[in-house]
Design a protein around this motif. Structure first.
Motif, PDB file in Angstrom:
ATOM      1  N   LEU A   4      10.645  -1.184  -3.820  1.00  0.00           N
ATOM      2  CA  LEU A   4      11.850  -2.220  -3.748  1.00  0.00           C
ATOM      3  C   LEU A   4      11.577  -3.231  -2.654  1.00  0.00           C
ATOM      4  CD1 LEU A   4      14.827   0.379  -3.841  1.00  0.00           C
ATOM      5  CD2 LEU A   4      14.141  -1.299  -5.566  1.00  0.00           C
ATOM      6  N   LEU A   5      10.734  -3.020  -1.531  1.00  0.00           N
ATOM      7  CA  LEU A   5      10.279  -3.933  -0.672  1.00  0.00           C
ATOM      8  C   LEU A   5       9.604  -5.011  -1.245  1.00  0.00           C
ATOM      9  CD1 LEU A   5       9.690  -2.141   2.444  1.00  0.00           C
ATOM     10  CD2 LEU A   5      11.244  -3.889   2.463  1.00  0.00           C
ATOM     11  N   ALA A   6       8.596  -4.692  -2.002  1.00  0.00           N
ATOM     12  CA  ALA A   6       7.662  -5.533  -2.694  1.00  0.00           C
ATOM     13  C   ALA A   6       8.395  -6.505  -3.803  1.00  0.00           C
ATOM     14  CB  ALA A   6       6.833  -4.756  -3.583  1.00  0.00           C
ATOM     15  N   TRP A   7       9.476  -5.936  -4.539  1.00  0.00           N
ATOM     16  CA  TRP A   7      10.287  -6.598  -5.417  1.00  0.00           C
ATOM     17  C   TRP A   7      11.153  -7.654  -4.612  1.00  0.00           C
ATOM     18  CZ3 TRP A   7      10.917  -8.417 -10.018  1.00  0.00           C
ATOM     19  CH2 TRP A   7      12.106  -8.842 -10.376  1.00  0.00           C
ATOM     20  N   ARG A   8      11.534  -7.217  -3.564  1.00  0.00           N
ATOM     21  CA  ARG A   8      12.499  -8.207  -2.622  1.00  0.00           C
ATOM     22  C   ARG A   8      11.451  -9.050  -1.753  1.00  0.00           C
ATOM     23  NH1 ARG A   8      15.279  -6.016   2.528  1.00  0.00           N
ATOM     24  NH2 ARG A   8      14.110  -7.688   3.549  1.00  0.00           N
ATOM     25  N   LEU A  65       0.933  -1.200   0.009  1.00  0.00           N
ATOM     26  CA  LEU A  65      -0.153   0.106  -0.064  1.00  0.00           C
ATOM     27  C   LEU A  65       0.788   1.241   0.034  1.00  0.00           C
ATOM     28  CD1 LEU A  65      -2.459  -1.003   2.845  1.00  0.00           C
ATOM     29  CD2 LEU A  65      -2.727  -1.018   0.154  1.00  0.00           C
ATOM     30  N   GLY A  66       2.052   1.257   0.039  1.00  0.00           N
ATOM     31  CA  GLY A  66       2.994   2.377   0.143  1.00  0.00           C
ATOM     32  C   GLY A  66       2.936   3.224  -1.032  1.00  0.00           C
ATOM     33  N   GLY A  67       2.818   2.773  -2.107  1.00  0.00           N
ATOM     34  CA  GLY A  67       2.603   3.635  -3.512  1.00  0.00           C
ATOM     35  C   GLY A  67       1.245   4.315  -3.160  1.00  0.00           C
ATOM     36  N   ALA A  68       0.176   3.728  -2.852  1.00  0.00           N
ATOM     37  CA  ALA A  68      -0.903   4.638  -2.814  1.00  0.00           C
ATOM     38  C   ALA A  68      -0.985   5.475  -1.967  1.00  0.00           C
ATOM     39  CB  ALA A  68      -2.298   3.504  -2.505  1.00  0.00           C
ATOM     40  N   CYS A  77       3.127  -4.076  -8.738  1.00  0.00           N
ATOM     41  CA  CYS A  77       2.504  -3.490 -10.104  1.00  0.00           C
ATOM     42  C   CYS A  77       1.535  -2.353  -9.548  1.00  0.00           C
ATOM     43  CB  CYS A  77       1.154  -4.387 -10.543  1.00  0.00           C
ATOM     44  SG  CYS A  77       1.882  -5.901 -11.279  1.00  0.00           S
ATOM     45  N   ALA A  78       0.922  -2.117  -8.640  1.00  0.00           N
ATOM     46  CA  ALA A  78       0.486  -0.904  -8.040  1.00  0.00           C
ATOM     47  C   ALA A  78       1.517   0.220  -7.494  1.00  0.00           C
ATOM     48  CB  ALA A  78      -0.481  -1.372  -6.892  1.00  0.00           C
ATOM     49  N   ASP A  79       2.832  -0.125  -7.204  1.00  0.00           N
ATOM     50  CA  ASP A  79       3.885   0.779  -7.086  1.00  0.00           C
ATOM     51  C   ASP A  79       4.382   1.407  -8.190  1.00  0.00           C
ATOM     52  OD1 ASP A  79       3.116   0.322  -4.165  1.00  0.00           O
ATOM     53  OD2 ASP A  79       4.930  -1.214  -4.137  1.00  0.00           O
ATOM     54  N   VAL A  80       4.340   0.387  -9.257  1.00  0.00           N
ATOM     55  CA  VAL A  80       4.913   1.002 -10.683  1.00  0.00           C
ATOM     56  C   VAL A  80       4.028   2.118 -11.254  1.00  0.00           C
ATOM     57  CG1 VAL A  80       5.472   0.216 -12.977  1.00  0.00           C
ATOM     58  CG2 VAL A  80       6.463  -1.098 -10.867  1.00  0.00           C
ATOM     59  N   LEU A  81       2.909   1.685 -10.919  1.00  0.00           N
ATOM     60  CA  LEU A  81       1.531   2.491 -11.540  1.00  0.00           C
ATOM     61  C   LEU A  81       1.581   3.855 -10.732  1.00  0.00           C
ATOM     62  CD1 LEU A  81      -0.835   3.096 -13.205  1.00  0.00           C
ATOM     63  CD2 LEU A  81      -2.262   1.817 -11.478  1.00  0.00           C
ATOM     64  N   PHE A  82       1.607   3.738  -9.483  1.00  0.00           N
ATOM     65  CA  PHE A  82       1.751   4.939  -8.480  1.00  0.00           C
ATOM     66  C   PHE A  82       2.709   5.757  -8.897  1.00  0.00           C
ATOM     67  CE2 PHE A  82      -1.740   2.697  -6.207  1.00  0.00           C
ATOM     68  CZ  PHE A  82      -2.587   3.815  -6.477  1.00  0.00           C
TER      69      PHE A  82
END
Length: 127
Positions: free
Chosen positions: A71-75, A18-21, A104-109
């Motif tokens: 980065l956290l989501a990727w890891r 949820l960090g990106g949102a 995916c959401a973080d890339v979009l945000f």
């Protein structure tokens, strides 16, 4: 196995998802909100700080937070995928799916924050 599933959850998992949102929400209120409210009042600065500086911070800080979540989501997704290969735990599958959605959401945000920031920063304030 409970140790692996416990490590996969918690605050960092939800920050990665949820960090990106949340960062986009802060960006929206700070960058666009300050610009609109300050200009509507007929000012070009807030407390002696130019609007462009506040808007720049309102773009840079949320973008950095989104990159950290990304980065956290990727890891986490890579770890969950590797752990899923060793064991067919439904918890790790759910964690991996959550992190993939967060990725995916973080890339979009991040794209939305950068595009919105470019619009606000390229155009002169109060235009």
């Amino acid at each position: 196995m409970p140790t692996q599933t416990r490590r996969a959850g918690g605050f960092l998992l939800w920050f990665a998802v949820l960090g990106g949102a949340l960062a986009w929400t802060v960006h929206l209120f700070v960058a666009w909100g300050v610009d609109e409210l300050t200009c509507r009042a007929g000012n070009t600065s807030v407390g002696g700080v130019p609007v462009r500086g506040i808007v720049g911070a309102g773009v840079a800080v949320p973008a950095l937070v989104t990159i950290a979540a990304l980065l956290l989501a990727w890891r986490g997704w890579r770890r969950a995928t590797a752990a899923k290969r060793d064991d067919d735990s439904p918890r790790m599958e759910r964690t991996g799916m959550l992190l993939l959605i967060g990725l995916c959401a973080d890339v979009l945000f991040l794209a939305i924050i950068l595009a919105g920031g470019a619009a606000v920063l390229v155009l002169s304030p109060c235009q």
